[in-house]
Design a protein around this motif. Structure first.
Motif, PDB file in Angstrom:
ATOM      1  N   MET A 111      37.408  40.229  35.349  1.00 33.74           N
ATOM      2  CA  MET A 111      36.904  41.596  35.363  1.00 33.74           C
ATOM      3  C   MET A 111      37.188  42.296  36.691  1.00 33.74           C
ATOM      4  O   MET A 111      37.715  43.420  36.718  1.00 33.74           O
ATOM      5  CB  MET A 111      35.399  41.590  35.093  1.00 33.74           C
ATOM      6  CG  MET A 111      34.760  42.965  35.158  1.00 33.74           C
ATOM      7  SD  MET A 111      33.018  42.922  34.702  1.00 33.74           S
ATOM      8  CE  MET A 111      32.508  44.565  35.259  1.00 33.74           C
ATOM      9  N   PHE A 112      36.871  41.655  37.817  1.00 25.20           N
ATOM     10  CA  PHE A 112      37.064  42.304  39.112  1.00 25.20           C
ATOM     11  C   PHE A 112      38.531  42.332  39.526  1.00 25.20           C
ATOM     12  O   PHE A 112      38.971  43.261  40.217  1.00 25.20           O
ATOM     13  CB  PHE A 112      36.205  41.631  40.173  1.00 25.20           C
ATOM     14  CG  PHE A 112      34.737  41.883  39.984  1.00 25.20           C
ATOM     15  CD1 PHE A 112      34.214  43.160  40.103  1.00 25.20           C
ATOM     16  CD2 PHE A 112      33.870  40.848  39.661  1.00 25.20           C
ATOM     17  CE1 PHE A 112      32.865  43.417  39.917  1.00 25.20           C
ATOM     18  CE2 PHE A 112      32.513  41.083  39.482  1.00 25.20           C
ATOM     19  CZ  PHE A 112      32.010  42.369  39.604  1.00 25.20           C
ATOM     20  N   GLU A 115      41.008  42.799  37.462  1.00 28.86           N
ATOM     21  CA  GLU A 115      41.614  43.892  36.701  1.00 28.86           C
ATOM     22  C   GLU A 115      41.067  45.257  37.106  1.00 28.86           C
ATOM     23  O   GLU A 115      41.792  46.259  37.053  1.00 28.86           O
ATOM     24  CB  GLU A 115      41.398  43.659  35.207  1.00 28.86           C
ATOM     25  CG  GLU A 115      42.147  42.442  34.676  1.00 28.86           C
ATOM     26  CD  GLU A 115      41.889  42.187  33.199  1.00 28.86           C
ATOM     27  OE1 GLU A 115      40.969  42.856  32.641  1.00 28.86           O
ATOM     28  OE2 GLU A 115      42.573  41.341  32.616  1.00 28.86           O
ATOM     29  N   SER A 116      39.807  45.332  37.518  1.00 35.65           N
ATOM     30  CA  SER A 116      39.222  46.629  37.867  1.00 35.65           C
ATOM     31  C   SER A 116      39.570  47.064  39.288  1.00 35.65           C
ATOM     32  O   SER A 116      39.792  48.248  39.549  1.00 35.65           O
ATOM     33  CB  SER A 116      37.700  46.587  37.700  1.00 35.65           C
ATOM     34  OG  SER A 116      37.130  45.610  38.549  1.00 35.65           O
ATOM     35  N   LEU A 117      39.655  46.129  40.228  1.00 35.15           N
ATOM     36  CA  LEU A 117      39.963  46.474  41.611  1.00 35.15           C
ATOM     37  C   LEU A 117      41.463  46.584  41.872  1.00 35.15           C
ATOM     38  O   LEU A 117      41.907  47.398  42.687  1.00 35.15           O
ATOM     39  CB  LEU A 117      39.328  45.455  42.566  1.00 35.15           C
ATOM     40  CG  LEU A 117      37.794  45.391  42.526  1.00 35.15           C
ATOM     41  CD1 LEU A 117      37.285  44.284  43.447  1.00 35.15           C
ATOM     42  CD2 LEU A 117      37.168  46.725  42.914  1.00 35.15           C
ATOM     43  N   LYS A 118      42.270  45.724  41.233  1.00 40.00           N
ATOM     44  CA  LYS A 118      43.734  45.793  41.263  1.00 40.00           C
ATOM     45  C   LYS A 118      44.304  45.813  42.683  1.00 40.00           C
ATOM     46  O   LYS A 118      45.112  46.663  43.033  1.00 40.00           O
ATOM     47  CB  LYS A 118      44.215  47.032  40.503  1.00 40.00           C
ATOM     48  CG  LYS A 118      43.858  47.019  39.030  1.00 40.00           C
ATOM     49  CD  LYS A 118      44.346  48.267  38.318  1.00 40.00           C
ATOM     50  CE  LYS A 118      43.969  48.220  36.848  1.00 40.00           C
ATOM     51  NZ  LYS A 118      44.395  49.445  36.125  1.00 40.00           N
ATOM     52  N   SER A 132      28.003  46.741  40.108  1.00 43.59           N
ATOM     53  CA  SER A 132      27.892  45.500  39.341  1.00 43.59           C
ATOM     54  C   SER A 132      27.980  44.286  40.261  1.00 43.59           C
ATOM     55  O   SER A 132      27.225  43.310  40.103  1.00 43.59           O
ATOM     56  CB  SER A 132      28.996  45.450  38.289  1.00 43.59           C
ATOM     57  OG  SER A 132      28.937  44.259  37.535  1.00 43.59           O
ATOM     58  N   ALA A 169      30.886  49.540  34.388  1.00 46.69           N
ATOM     59  CA  ALA A 169      31.905  50.563  34.652  1.00 46.69           C
ATOM     60  C   ALA A 169      31.989  50.926  36.122  1.00 46.69           C
ATOM     61  O   ALA A 169      32.920  51.628  36.542  1.00 46.69           O
ATOM     62  CB  ALA A 169      31.616  51.810  33.821  1.00 46.69           C
ATOM     63  N   ARG A 170      31.027  50.494  36.923  1.00 41.94           N
ATOM     64  CA  ARG A 170      31.013  50.747  38.365  1.00 41.94           C
ATOM     65  C   ARG A 170      31.073  49.393  39.081  1.00 41.94           C
ATOM     66  O   ARG A 170      30.042  48.771  39.372  1.00 41.94           O
ATOM     67  CB  ARG A 170      29.759  51.528  38.743  1.00 41.94           C
ATOM     68  CG  ARG A 170      29.634  52.846  37.976  1.00 41.94           C
ATOM     69  CD  ARG A 170      28.298  53.531  38.226  1.00 41.94           C
ATOM     70  NE  ARG A 170      28.146  53.928  39.628  1.00 41.94           N
ATOM     71  CZ  ARG A 170      27.046  54.514  40.112  1.00 41.94           C
ATOM     72  NH1 ARG A 170      26.007  54.765  39.299  1.00 41.94           N
ATOM     73  NH2 ARG A 170      26.976  54.852  41.382  1.00 41.94           N
ATOM     74  N   PRO A 171      32.290  48.899  39.359  1.00 44.81           N
ATOM     75  CA  PRO A 171      32.468  47.524  39.853  1.00 44.81           C
ATOM     76  C   PRO A 171      31.645  47.175  41.092  1.00 44.81           C
ATOM     77  O   PRO A 171      31.101  46.072  41.175  1.00 44.81           O
ATOM     78  CB  PRO A 171      33.970  47.452  40.151  1.00 44.81           C
ATOM     79  CG  PRO A 171      34.577  48.504  39.291  1.00 44.81           C
ATOM     80  CD  PRO A 171      33.570  49.603  39.209  1.00 44.81           C
ATOM     81  N   TRP A 223      33.865  36.821  35.471  1.00 42.05           N
ATOM     82  CA  TRP A 223      33.844  37.773  36.584  1.00 42.05           C
ATOM     83  C   TRP A 223      35.162  37.846  37.340  1.00 42.05           C
ATOM     84  O   TRP A 223      35.547  38.946  37.792  1.00 42.05           O
ATOM     85  CB  TRP A 223      32.673  37.490  37.531  1.00 42.05           C
ATOM     86  CG  TRP A 223      32.797  36.288  38.431  1.00 42.05           C
ATOM     87  CD1 TRP A 223      32.216  35.074  38.275  1.00 42.05           C
ATOM     88  CD2 TRP A 223      33.549  36.210  39.654  1.00 42.05           C
ATOM     89  NE1 TRP A 223      32.556  34.232  39.302  1.00 42.05           N
ATOM     90  CE2 TRP A 223      33.376  34.915  40.175  1.00 42.05           C
ATOM     91  CE3 TRP A 223      34.358  37.110  40.360  1.00 42.05           C
ATOM     92  CZ2 TRP A 223      33.985  34.478  41.346  1.00 42.05           C
ATOM     93  CZ3 TRP A 223      34.970  36.683  41.537  1.00 42.05           C
ATOM     94  CH2 TRP A 223      34.780  35.380  42.015  1.00 42.05           C
TER      95      TRP A 223
END
Length: 417
Positions: A251-252, A254-257, A319, A314-316, A248
């Protein structure tokens, strides 16, 4: 007039020291929470390699957990704890200097050995000391409080580690090494209420006595139905959830940046959910016969939330909300399982059987990490979470079967009129 003997430690004094040792030990380990997988990714490792590093840790636990548990039973919980903290200091310093995959494996192996020397030693010392002081009744509430305390320690140091990692991703390892150095020294001072031992263990006799104790512990674990079933259920949940713990943050991040610091806040949010769950568990009154049903329901709920977190990968934010609810369930579940297991074992081989249980969990975690790492590299982390949710729900019938067997044994124990 005869001089009065010093008073024996009170229950309140033992609990206070028990909480202090756990609090410092957990605070030392929290600097890397969330930062650990991001650090390995920054050093060039893919998801399978990252998972395999943690799997190495679990394999080392599997190979050494029962022997070091026997060491704690034979030579004392305090010595075991201090040695474990010292080894973890060495491992964290090596991690700070490492830049290659195989060096990470070596550092993780040292950390695994250090963990096993401390694994169960705090609880074994605390529970024995409380029993000797006259503590009566189930320890569900006590373990719930310890779970909350350790979570608070993790939260505090995880926030510090995340902000420090934004400056230099390797510096949290130095903070962790300093933390274990302090916690080891404090533990050596506070863990002094061990039961007197009838014989003095000679260094030359340690291998033979450890081997005998290990054999007795394995036979006792395999021969005790409840201990065995709880260990099997723990292996299933660890196999499913260990990969999620290390995936996790990546994932977060890289997705939130927005920077590594966000991982610290997310960790605190998830930890707060576990705190709430543990508090609810502590306040709900229930007898021993209801444990299996409660734990089964909690496992099913946590598994469903992990599956949904992957489904909405796909929707952080969605999720993340699912993971928050999952941690509510796991926070309520873990103290129940911990207390349930501790109530099944006797003081004489408590540390060995705690290690027997941990051995099942760590082997499950190692296999789950390798399997999940390959899935994550090929199909993505969200899909791997869906698979993990389906796996962890299989622990529920194991807990339920434990309740049925216990009920049958209780019925057989009732004498005929």
């Amino acid at each position: 007039m005869e001089t009065a003997r010093p008073h024996a430690p009170t229950i309140r004094d033992i609990i206070r020291r028990y909480y202090t040792v756990w609090g410092l030990y957990s605070f030392a380990g929290g600097f890397l929470f969330g930062v650990y997988p991001i650090f390995l990714r920054s050093r060039g490792l893919d998801q399978f390699q990252i998972n395999s590093v943690l799997a190495t840790y679990f394999v080392v636990l599997f190979l050494t957990d029962v022997p070091t548990g026997a060491f704690a039973d034979l030579l004392g919980r305090r010595r075991s704890y201090v040695l474990g903290a010292s080894l973890r200091v060495c491992a964290f310093l090596l991690y700070f200097l490492a830049h290659h995959y195989y060096v990470f494996l070596i550092a993780e192996s040292i950390d695994g050995v250090g963990t096993t020397f401390g694994n169960g030693a705090i609880d074994a010392w605390g529970v024995d000391a409380l029993d000797d002081a006259g503590y009566d009744g189930l320890k569900d509430r006590l373990f719930s409080r310890i779970s909350q305390l350790t979570t608070l320690g993790f939260m505090g140091s995880a926030m510090i580690g995340a902000y420090v990692a934004d400056i230099d991703i390797a510096w949290p390892w130095l903070l962790g090494a300093a933390g274990y150095l302090v916690s080891g020294a404090v533990g050596a001072f506070l863990m002094h209420d061990e039961r007197p031992r009838a014989t003095t263990v000679r260094i030359a006799a340690i291998p033979r006595q450890v081997a005998a104790n290990v054999g007795d512990g394995i036979r006792a674990g395999l021969g005790a139905h409840t201990v065995l079933m709880l260990s099997v259920a723990g292996a299933i949940t660890f196999a499913a959830w260990a990969p999620y713990w290390i995936e996790w943050p990546i994932m977060f991040n890289e997705s939130l940046k927005v920077g590594v610091w966000i991982v610290g806040w997310i960790y605190c949010g998830l930890s707060a959910a576990r705190l709430v769950g543990a508090e609810v568990s502590a306040r709900i009154q229930g007898d021993e016969s209801k444990r299996a049903a409660r734990v089964s329901v909690l496992v099913i709920g946590a598994s469903a939330m992990l599956f949904l977190a992957g489904l909405f990968g796909a929707r952080p934010l969605v999720s993340l909300a699912m993971l928050f609810v999952m941690n509510l369930f796991t926070g309520a579940m873990m103290p129940l399982v911990q207390s349930w297991f501790n109530e099944q074992i006797e003081a004489g081989n408590r540390a060995t059987l705690l290690s027997f249980n941990s051995t099942f969990q760590t082997m499950g975690g190692a296999m789950g990490l390798l399997f999940a790492g390959r899935i994550a590299d090929t199909a993505g982390i969200p899909f791997e979470w869906q698979i993990a949710g389906l796996i962890s729900v299989c622990a529920a019938p194991v807990y339920w079967a434990t309740r049925r067997r216990a009920s049958e044994q209780a019925a057989l124990a009732i004498p005929a009129k």
